[in-house]
Design a protein around this motif. Structure first.
Motif, PDB file in Angstrom:
ATOM      1  N   MET D   1       6.043  76.635  51.779  1.00 12.73           N
ATOM      2  CA  MET D   1       5.800  75.586  50.956  1.00 12.73           C
ATOM      3  C   MET D   1       6.908  75.420  50.168  1.00 12.73           C
ATOM      4  O   MET D   1       7.405  75.938  49.537  1.00 12.73           O
ATOM      5  CB  MET D   1       4.409  75.585  50.342  1.00 12.73           C
ATOM      6  CG  MET D   1       4.036  74.498  49.460  1.00 12.73           C
ATOM      7  SD  MET D   1       2.736  74.595  48.303  1.00 12.73           S
ATOM      8  CE  MET D   1       1.445  75.132  49.459  1.00 12.73           C
ATOM      9  N   ILE D  66       7.248  67.151  49.402  1.00 10.65           N
ATOM     10  CA  ILE D  66       6.340  68.408  49.759  1.00 10.65           C
ATOM     11  C   ILE D  66       6.526  68.678  51.155  1.00 10.65           C
ATOM     12  O   ILE D  66       6.082  67.647  52.039  1.00 10.65           O
ATOM     13  CB  ILE D  66       5.002  68.304  49.240  1.00 10.65           C
ATOM     14  CG1 ILE D  66       4.963  67.879  47.665  1.00 10.65           C
ATOM     15  CG2 ILE D  66       4.155  69.637  49.590  1.00 10.65           C
ATOM     16  CD1 ILE D  66       3.444  67.363  47.224  1.00 10.65           C
ATOM     17  N   ILE D  69       3.241  72.318  54.112  1.00 14.34           N
ATOM     18  CA  ILE D  69       1.822  72.329  53.835  1.00 14.34           C
ATOM     19  C   ILE D  69       1.080  71.605  55.245  1.00 14.34           C
ATOM     20  O   ILE D  69       1.579  71.208  56.138  1.00 14.34           O
ATOM     21  CB  ILE D  69       1.494  71.354  52.716  1.00 14.34           C
ATOM     22  CG1 ILE D  69       2.042  69.947  52.952  1.00 14.34           C
ATOM     23  CG2 ILE D  69       2.092  71.773  51.318  1.00 14.34           C
ATOM     24  CD1 ILE D  69       1.689  68.849  51.749  1.00 14.34           C
ATOM     25  N   ILE D 101       0.555  76.183  59.458  1.00  7.43           N
ATOM     26  CA  ILE D 101       0.188  77.073  58.116  1.00  7.43           C
ATOM     27  C   ILE D 101      -0.652  78.399  58.416  1.00  7.43           C
ATOM     28  O   ILE D 101      -1.731  78.018  59.206  1.00  7.43           O
ATOM     29  CB  ILE D 101      -0.321  76.073  57.047  1.00  7.43           C
ATOM     30  CG1 ILE D 101       0.536  74.817  56.939  1.00  7.43           C
ATOM     31  CG2 ILE D 101      -0.475  76.850  55.520  1.00  7.43           C
ATOM     32  CD1 ILE D 101       1.994  75.246  56.694  1.00  7.43           C
ATOM     33  N   GLU D 149       1.593  71.647  60.104  1.00  7.68           N
ATOM     34  CA  GLU D 149       2.683  71.332  58.914  1.00  7.68           C
ATOM     35  C   GLU D 149       2.858  69.651  59.022  1.00  7.68           C
ATOM     36  O   GLU D 149       2.960  69.298  60.103  1.00  7.68           O
ATOM     37  CB  GLU D 149       4.082  72.006  59.120  1.00  7.68           C
ATOM     38  CG  GLU D 149       4.764  72.033  58.094  1.00  7.68           C
ATOM     39  CD  GLU D 149       5.930  71.560  58.084  1.00  7.68           C
ATOM     40  OE1 GLU D 149       6.567  71.206  59.361  1.00  7.68           O
ATOM     41  OE2 GLU D 149       6.836  71.269  57.186  1.00  7.68           O
ATOM     42  N   LYS D 151       4.646  66.738  56.197  1.00  6.05           N
ATOM     43  CA  LYS D 151       5.528  66.512  55.165  1.00  6.05           C
ATOM     44  C   LYS D 151       5.022  65.205  54.252  1.00  6.05           C
ATOM     45  O   LYS D 151       4.601  64.243  54.970  1.00  6.05           O
ATOM     46  CB  LYS D 151       6.843  66.294  55.602  1.00  6.05           C
ATOM     47  CG  LYS D 151       7.350  67.275  56.289  1.00  6.05           C
ATOM     48  CD  LYS D 151       8.708  66.896  56.835  1.00  6.05           C
ATOM     49  CE  LYS D 151       9.831  67.875  57.549  1.00  6.05           C
ATOM     50  NZ  LYS D 151       8.880  68.804  58.314  1.00  6.05           N
ATOM     51  N   GLU D 176      -4.691  76.858  49.147  1.00  4.61           N
ATOM     52  CA  GLU D 176      -3.329  76.083  49.472  1.00  4.61           C
ATOM     53  C   GLU D 176      -2.983  74.983  48.405  1.00  4.61           C
ATOM     54  O   GLU D 176      -2.022  74.849  47.989  1.00  4.61           O
ATOM     55  CB  GLU D 176      -3.301  75.517  51.046  1.00  4.61           C
ATOM     56  CG  GLU D 176      -2.015  75.244  51.474  1.00  4.61           C
ATOM     57  CD  GLU D 176      -1.979  74.635  52.886  1.00  4.61           C
ATOM     58  OE1 GLU D 176      -3.120  74.352  53.332  1.00  4.61           O
ATOM     59  OE2 GLU D 176      -0.883  74.370  53.404  1.00  4.61           O
ATOM     60  N   LEU D 180      -0.090  74.357  45.668  1.00  2.79           N
ATOM     61  CA  LEU D 180       0.846  73.475  45.545  1.00  2.79           C
ATOM     62  C   LEU D 180       0.773  72.983  44.119  1.00  2.79           C
ATOM     63  O   LEU D 180       1.831  72.681  43.402  1.00  2.79           O
ATOM     64  CB  LEU D 180       0.246  72.186  46.342  1.00  2.79           C
ATOM     65  CG  LEU D 180       0.744  70.814  46.165  1.00  2.79           C
ATOM     66  CD1 LEU D 180       2.211  70.780  46.475  1.00  2.79           C
ATOM     67  CD2 LEU D 180       0.075  69.693  47.031  1.00  2.79           C
TER      68      LEU D 180
END
Lengths: 223, 223, 223, 223
Positions: D1, D66, D69, D101, D149, D151, D176, D180
């Motif tokens: 991450m 980010i 994730i 992930i 995954e 973005k 998760e 974050l």
């Protein structure tokens, strides 16, 4: 009326363009940010506007300090709900200055202006008498008129600002809020000229007018 | 002040309970709706409140018609942004009735009341003179005070209403909006008693008070 | 896909029309509500749509129970932020049924369908193995695909619904959410035919299309 | 991450403090901004937090990029509606990297990890086969798991961030999104330490816990 852009998201145009680009790209965000040359940003933002893909415009936020406006205006302004406001309180701040906004139809008419100012003088005296009698400011203010000057800090993102300009730069908007919109746009174009290049009333941005029989006719005249 | 609940979501309590139940259940929604007996609804909604799991409360929406309130109040009211408003316009409706709201601190003080009413008489005359001179209503209204009566239709969902009551039923809220909140709550309890059973200021609902040195002290007194 | 309108604001059309009427009228709300005959409501709502005066449409709220849709769809759906959602949780509900949505391009292609179903069988077995090993459902679900069936309760007001239809009834929307939008509209027209009479994609409601080179061409073909 | 704060409102702390100060002060905004020394800002912001007067926190906005994730996380994340999102599309971007992930309960369990990775290999192969057969990416992606995954660019203002931390830093949030939240807070404290000094779960910020029987007990243990 005094409108200043006190702060905003750093690099607003690069941010909007990069966020939008991410939606359609397999590469990472930092790579996108680095590769965004100035020209590319401009072309890309124009494309977003053409496609009406406006959600990336939300990433850029702008904060204005506004003074010398009436409570009539702010009652309209705060109806825009996708925005943040901090306004000078009439409950906690006892009126001292008694500045009143004068609409142009009144300032340009001597007779009307005289009536207007006499009424406001009476209002001022009445308010001060009530306060002197021990009536709390929050109640004495019930006498204060829509004309009362107020100060407000407003934050909107670029998407909401584009919408704000579509409705408030229309000639059908009231003069005071229209003047405010014009001044805000002027400030924005200094720091984010690409984002706000085509901001304007709906007739200019989308070539449509919904004002019906009350339309100014500009759009019809064109076609 | 006249507050009527003109319409709302059918079966608000069953709806909220069923929506919440769906989150934790493998069975279908219709089955859930059917199996929701009255008692179960009550227990379940109480549990949601205890767990602060408030999003299901958004599915029930309530619409009020409110009259006999001041523009001072509505300027506060429309700051609640998770709500919908339709308000009588001072731009399009020329003032005729000149009804003015009188705060209790003024109505209960003969001397203050006299000042108040004299000022308002002058305001009324000034407004009418301006209109007679051809000043548009939208500009003449700059003279109209916060005290001016207005009418508004307001829709809020149950979650926002609970929040509204937390802040506006606090003794620190201004008297007029607090009175409005009380009347709204009274109406709501007739049709959705379970949803609004424990609605109240933060000190009652959560046992906390953030008013600091301006606190009424009720909470402290209890503990 | 199963879409049912489980509840909504009583008398949604009368409410919207009356709220709008209040803005331009000096009389009280109850009088307005009473005087609103059916025909008048229809004419008035059509006028609001023509003038793009959509805020009164917010007073009518509609709640749907939706089942037999994929998590791919709900990830798109919940991006509409002016709405309320209660969704079946994959954290708290252990998967048992393993219903999977099949896109038409796959169900209509035998070879593809075979691949699709084999993969999903493997996924199901894997998920069950992880749960049997003691992996929490909230983590085992990382294997579950976008195709997984989910259930959701959705509330939107009529203004947001009109917007939802503008973007999701466009042929460029993904098939599944477009099908959902169609079914929702069908349900709405049974109870509020006037409000949703002209609901549709932007090309139909406003005569504009922003899809650029990806446009379906319907609008261009017309003109 | 990977979480980076790509941009934000210039001088976020001075802005929040000055906007709040305006509410209670008769002087102009520029004067307020100038007089705001660093120490004063800190005292004033602490006071706002104590009084739960959070609306001025909305004037400071923060934008994160980010990566790394899962789609499980983003389906939770985008449920926060007072925020702006631009996410990599699975409709327009054909999957190439197949990064998945892995929840810690699975990465820390060899047997489970083996099952997990085998399933994901099958998924990858299935997806590629479908694409090779001409199935559109937007439909082939129905096979892709929550683990995929993604973005995303996220913008929230400081008020919403404080709320986000209250619910997502709670030990009851999924690992998760909690990770974050921690990384976001770490970044924020580098540029706006005063605004986010006391950010944390509800038990820390307000001394309350609504988790009932599922509470971690930390709060109870303290008292």
């Amino acid at each position: 009326m005094k409108v200043s852009l006190v702060t905003y998201t750093n690099e607003p145009e690069r941010t909007v363009a990069a966020a939008a680009r991410l939606c359609y790209s397999p590469v990472g965000i930092e790579e996108i940010l680095e590769q965004m040359e100035k020209e590319k940003i401009e072309t890309f933002i124009q494309k977003l506007l053409d496609l009406n893909h406006l959600s990336p415009f939300e990433h850029a936020s702008f904060t204005f300090a506004i003074e010398g406006i009436s409570r009539a205006l702010t009652h309209q302004l705060v109806r825009h709900r996708l925005a943040s406001y901090s306004q000078q309180s009439q409950r906690y701040v006892v009126e001292q200055n008694f500045n009143f906004i004068i609409p142009p139809t009144i300032s340009g008419n001597n007779e009307a202006l005289k009536v207007y100012q006499e009424v406001l003088r009476t209002v001022k005296e009445g308010y001060l008498k009530l306060v002197a009698m021990g009536i709390p400011a929050e109640d004495a203010r019930y006498l204060l008129p829509n004309a009362s000057e107020t100060k407000i800090v407003v934050t909107m993102n670029a998407r909401e600002l584009l919408h704000f300009f579509e409705v408030r730069l229309c000639t059908r908007a009231q003069h005071e809020i229209r003047k405010l919109a014009l001044k805000m746009l002027e400030e924005l174009r200094k720091v984010a000229p690409v984002l706000f290049k085509k901001a304007g009333p709906l007739c200019e941005t989308r070539g449509v007018c919904f004002e019906g029989p009350m339309s100014c006719g500009k759009l019809k005249a064109k076609t």
